[in-house]
Write an enzyme that holds these catalytic residues in place. Structure first.
Site, mmCIF file in Angstrom:
data_model
loop_
_atom_site.group_PDB
_atom_site.id
_atom_site.type_symbol
_atom_site.label_atom_id
_atom_site.label_comp_id
_atom_site.label_asym_id
_atom_site.label_seq_id
_atom_site.Cartn_x
_atom_site.Cartn_y
_atom_site.Cartn_z
ATOM 1 N N LYS A 65 68.185 53.566 120.674
ATOM 2 C CA LYS A 65 69.157 52.493 120.381
ATOM 3 C C LYS A 65 69.044 51.954 118.954
ATOM 4 O O LYS A 65 70.057 51.622 118.335
ATOM 5 C CB LYS A 65 69.001 51.330 121.376
ATOM 6 C CG LYS A 65 69.450 51.685 122.788
ATOM 7 C CD LYS A 65 69.354 50.482 123.711
ATOM 8 C CE LYS A 65 69.648 50.884 125.145
ATOM 9 N NZ LYS A 65 69.692 49.722 126.062
ATOM 10 N N ASP A 101 74.884 45.552 126.257
ATOM 11 C CA ASP A 101 73.835 45.150 127.210
ATOM 12 C C ASP A 101 73.881 43.653 127.529
ATOM 13 O O ASP A 101 73.792 43.243 128.689
ATOM 14 C CB ASP A 101 72.451 45.501 126.667
ATOM 15 C CG ASP A 101 72.173 46.994 126.700
ATOM 16 O OD1 ASP A 101 72.723 47.693 127.581
ATOM 17 O OD2 ASP A 101 71.402 47.468 125.843
#
Ligand code: ATR
Length: 272
Positions: A65, A101
């Protein structure tokens, strides 16, 4: 069919293909979503070849990420705040990155669980990438204060400082020095999935407190078992967050919002 994938290493445990195929099926759309294990030192090449071969969008999971963030030409504000990207797409030769997220967690807390954040005292356990990803969205719902507690106190303090100026007091502390009681406790200690939780004082939980674990499993996680024993009013694991962050990515790619409730039920039923 339209091609999507999730990059990770390892990635074979990922439920993302099931989730996105279920979303697409809600409108009979022809989507093919696959898992791609990128070599640890070959993430940029894997992304480039995916988009060159016609890929429409990709998710990114552990451990890529932060590398995805560094690779993007254009970043959303929430990706910038997170310092990490979990959703990629390409437009006019430029790589775009977002991070869904935090929005996914907020959707699960507020809509699926009906938990309030405004004016609540929030405790975050852990100060890793997962926590950084959710702080911006969490603060936008105006908790009264946020305490980040981490084994390494300096990391909690550094993370808290990143969010000074948000209008909400955010503090960092060590797990050892942790006291007080909280309305909402969110666990992001990655050891939580595999059994060990640090010793926490039971009075962090007060009547009416709720507890959320960002990981999920077939059985209640050690953190959620601890919270229940300490008297939490309600607990939830991260399955809803997983599905909601996927729905947010799906929306970015395809422009409509899938219904997440049946997909959460499917995942819970088919848990490996
Ligand atoms: P993630 O992407 O899941 O956030 P990470 O960035 O590696 O992963 O962060 C892991 C988090 O779990 C950190 O907050 C870490 O604490 P440290 O910063 O002190 O390392 C925490 N953690 C991992 N194992 C732990 C353990 N056994 N006890 C307490 N905290 C732990």
């Amino acid at each position: 069919s339209d091609l999507y994938c999730v990059f990770g290493n390892p990635v074979n445990h990922s439920r993302s293909p099931d989730i996105h195929h279920a979303f697409a099926a809600q409108r009979g759309e022809d989507v093919h979503y696959e898992k791609r294990e990128a070599p640890l030192s070959g993430f940029p090449e894997a992304v480039a070849s995916f988009f060159t071969s016609g890929g429409r969008g990709a998710n990114v999971t552990v451990p890529f990420k932060e590398e995805a963030y560094a690779l993007c030409n254009d970043l959303s504000e929430r990706a910038r705040q997170a310092g990490a990207v979990n959703t990629l797409w390409q437009r006019d030769g430029r790589l775009h990155g977002d991070n869904t997220d935090g929005a996914g967690l907020m959707a699960d807390l507020r809509h699926n669980l009906g938990w309030k954040i405004e004016n609540r005292r929030v405790l975050l356990l852990g100060a890793g990438g997962a926590m950084r990803g959710i702080l911006g969205p969490l603060l936008s719902y105006k908790p009264s204060q946020v305490l980040i507690a981490n084994r390494t106190a300096s990391k909690a303090q550094t993370l808290a400082e990143l969010f000074h100026g948000s209008g909400v007091p955010v503090y960092g502390t060590s797990l050892d020095g942790l006291r007080g009681s909280f309305d909402l406790i969110i666990n992001g200690i990655s050891a939580g999935l595999h059994g060990e939780m640090p010793d926490l004082p039971a009075d962090l939980v007060k009547p009416g407190s709720v507890a959320y674990d960002m990981v999920y499993g077939k059985e209640p996680t050690p953190f959620l078992r601890w919270a229940e024993a300490a008297g939490a009013l309600a607990t939830a694991d991260g399955l809803g967050m997983l599905v909601e962050q996927a729905a947010e990515a799906f929306f970015l790619w395809r422009g409509w919002r899938p219904d997440t409730v049946p997909v959460m039920k499917m995942l819970r039923r088919d848990a490996p």
